[in-house]
Scaffold this active site. Structure first.
Site, PDB file in Angstrom:
ATOM      1  N   ASN A 113       1.196  -1.303   0.092  1.00 55.79           N
ATOM      2  CA  ASN A 113      -0.363   0.259   0.217  1.00 55.79           C
ATOM      3  C   ASN A 113       1.064   1.215  -0.027  1.00 55.79           C
ATOM      4  OD1 ASN A 113      -2.492   1.585   0.049  1.00 55.79           O
ATOM      5  ND2 ASN A 113      -2.068   1.994   2.490  1.00 55.79           N
ATOM      6  N   HIS A 115       1.207   4.959   1.662  1.00 53.78           N
ATOM      7  CA  HIS A 115      -0.068   5.314   2.384  1.00 53.78           C
ATOM      8  C   HIS A 115       0.407   7.390   2.535  1.00 53.78           C
ATOM      9  CE1 HIS A 115      -2.946   6.698   5.648  1.00 53.78           C
ATOM     10  NE2 HIS A 115      -1.662   7.012   6.325  1.00 53.78           N
ATOM     11  N   SER A 142       5.189   6.949   2.493  1.00 52.70           N
ATOM     12  CA  SER A 142       4.898   5.049   2.767  1.00 52.70           C
ATOM     13  C   SER A 142       4.496   4.779   2.545  1.00 52.70           C
ATOM     14  CB  SER A 142       4.848   5.441   4.023  1.00 52.70           C
ATOM     15  OG  SER A 142       4.782   6.114   5.364  1.00 52.70           O
ATOM     16  N   ASP A 151      -3.217   0.777   8.210  1.00 49.13           N
ATOM     17  CA  ASP A 151      -1.817   1.507   7.785  1.00 49.13           C
ATOM     18  C   ASP A 151      -0.188   0.799   8.840  1.00 49.13           C
ATOM     19  OD1 ASP A 151      -3.154   3.196   5.670  1.00 49.13           O
ATOM     20  OD2 ASP A 151      -3.952   4.203   7.664  1.00 49.13           O
TER      21      ASP A 151
HETATM   22  C1  GAR Z   1      -2.804   8.726  -3.256  1.00 46.13           C
HETATM   23  O1  GAR Z   1      -2.039  10.044  -2.494  1.00 46.13           O
HETATM   24  C2  GAR Z   1      -2.557   7.676  -1.693  1.00 46.13           C
HETATM   25  O2  GAR Z   1      -1.223   7.696  -0.767  1.00 46.13           O
HETATM   26  C3  GAR Z   1      -3.672   7.314  -1.166  1.00 46.13           C
HETATM   27  O3  GAR Z   1      -4.679   7.980  -2.009  1.00 46.13           O
HETATM   28  C4  GAR Z   1      -4.239   8.942  -2.773  1.00 46.13           C
HETATM   29  C5  GAR Z   1      -4.403   7.948  -4.763  1.00 46.13           C
HETATM   30  O4  GAR Z   1      -3.605   8.682  -5.136  1.00 46.13           O
HETATM   31  N1  GAR Z   1      -4.237   6.111  -0.264  1.00 46.13           N
HETATM   32  C6  GAR Z   1      -4.687   6.693   0.940  1.00 46.13           C
HETATM   33  O5  GAR Z   1      -4.427   7.752   1.600  1.00 46.13           O
HETATM   34  C7  GAR Z   1      -4.318   4.664   1.731  1.00 46.13           C
HETATM   35  N2  GAR Z   1      -4.384   5.199   2.631  1.00 46.13           N
HETATM   36  P1  GAR Z   1      -3.912   8.840  -6.724  1.00 46.13           P
HETATM   37  O6  GAR Z   1      -5.418   7.955  -6.784  1.00 46.13           O
HETATM   38  O7  GAR Z   1      -3.548   9.580  -8.034  1.00 46.13           O
HETATM   39  O8  GAR Z   1      -2.785   7.477  -6.952  1.00 46.13           O
END
Ligand code: GAR
Length: 224
Positions: A113, A115, A142, A151
């Site tokens: 994942n 985060h 991360s 997480d």
């Molecule tokens: C990213 O910033 C990722 O880190 C976050 O969602 C976004 C997805 O962006 N994930 C979380 O918050 C998971 N807990 P994307 O759809 O443009 O790749």
């Protein structure tokens, strides 16, 4: 073809924009990542990432939680769809759902994942605003192994930026996404090259157990 020449088969789970998916697709296209994306599965019908996958000719599927009775049923259906593609690695890229213990243990050793925080700081949602509210001097991204606890799995790598008084949720989100787009393809490449092994709750990198997160970009320079 020798086993070492085979590309890592991955399935990517998304819920939204899919910019991390795009970064992974781009790294593959540029020959920087010996992997093939077998499918992109979204929890939301209107996720823009689905269009990105379609444009790249990658099979897509949508599994909406409304169509399932509960988390267990949803996760079971999701597992069935993922297993259909026989991936060696499952990549959560903005997949905004909690996953049940059974699902996580089924993919032990091959579930990653991204985060948007320097874990263990700011697990969960709204990480950028919470970093600002907390007066954090640094913030970042991360890549971690997924375990049952949200997480909380071992962190493989982190990339960080200073937080300035001018930063807003939007500026931090944009800067941190840029970091994510560098470190996620890198970690997947290491996994594909078998430089990373995930064992229960620990990670072995280049034959040595990680005692803490690798730091980007210093690790990139050191291991090029
Ligand atoms: C990213 O910033 C990722 O880190 C976050 O969602 C976004 C997805 O962006 N994930 C979380 O918050 C998971 N807990 P994307 O759809 O443009 O790749």
């Amino acid at each position: 073809m020798a086993a070492s020449d085979q590309k890592l088969a991955i399935v990517i789970l998304i819920s939204g924009n899919g910019s991390n998916l795009q970064a992974i697709m781009d790294a593959i296209d540029h020959g920087e990542l010996p992997a093939t994306i077998r499918a992109v599965i979204s929890s939301r019908q209107n996720a823009y990432g689905l269009q990105r996958a379609v444009t790249a000719g990658i099979p897509t599927e949508v599994l909406k939680h409304e169509d399932y009775l509960d988390r267990k049923t949803y996760d079971h259906a999701l597992q069935t769809r993922i297993d259909h593609y026989q991936p060696g690695l499952i990549v959560l890229a903005g997949f905004m759902r909690m996953l049940s213990a059974n699902f996580v243990s089924h993919y032990a050793g091959r579930l990653l994942n991204v985060h948007p925080s320097l874990l263990p700081a700011f697990t969960g949602l709204n990480t950028h605003q919470r970093a600002i509210d907390a007066g954090a001097k640094e913030h970042g991204a991360s890549i971690h192994v997924v375990t049952e606890e949200l997480d909380a799995g071992p962190v493989i790598i982190q990339a960080r930026i200073p937080v300035s008084g001018d930063d807003s949720t939007e500026t931090l989100a944009a800067k941190i996404k840029q970091l994510e787009h560098r470190i996620y393809p890198l970690v997947i490449r290491w996994f594909a090259e078998r430089r990373i092994h995930i064992q229960e709750d620990s990670v072995v990198f280049d034959g040595k157990p990680l005692t803490g997160p690798l730091d980007y970009p210093s690790i990139k320079k050191a291991t090029r």
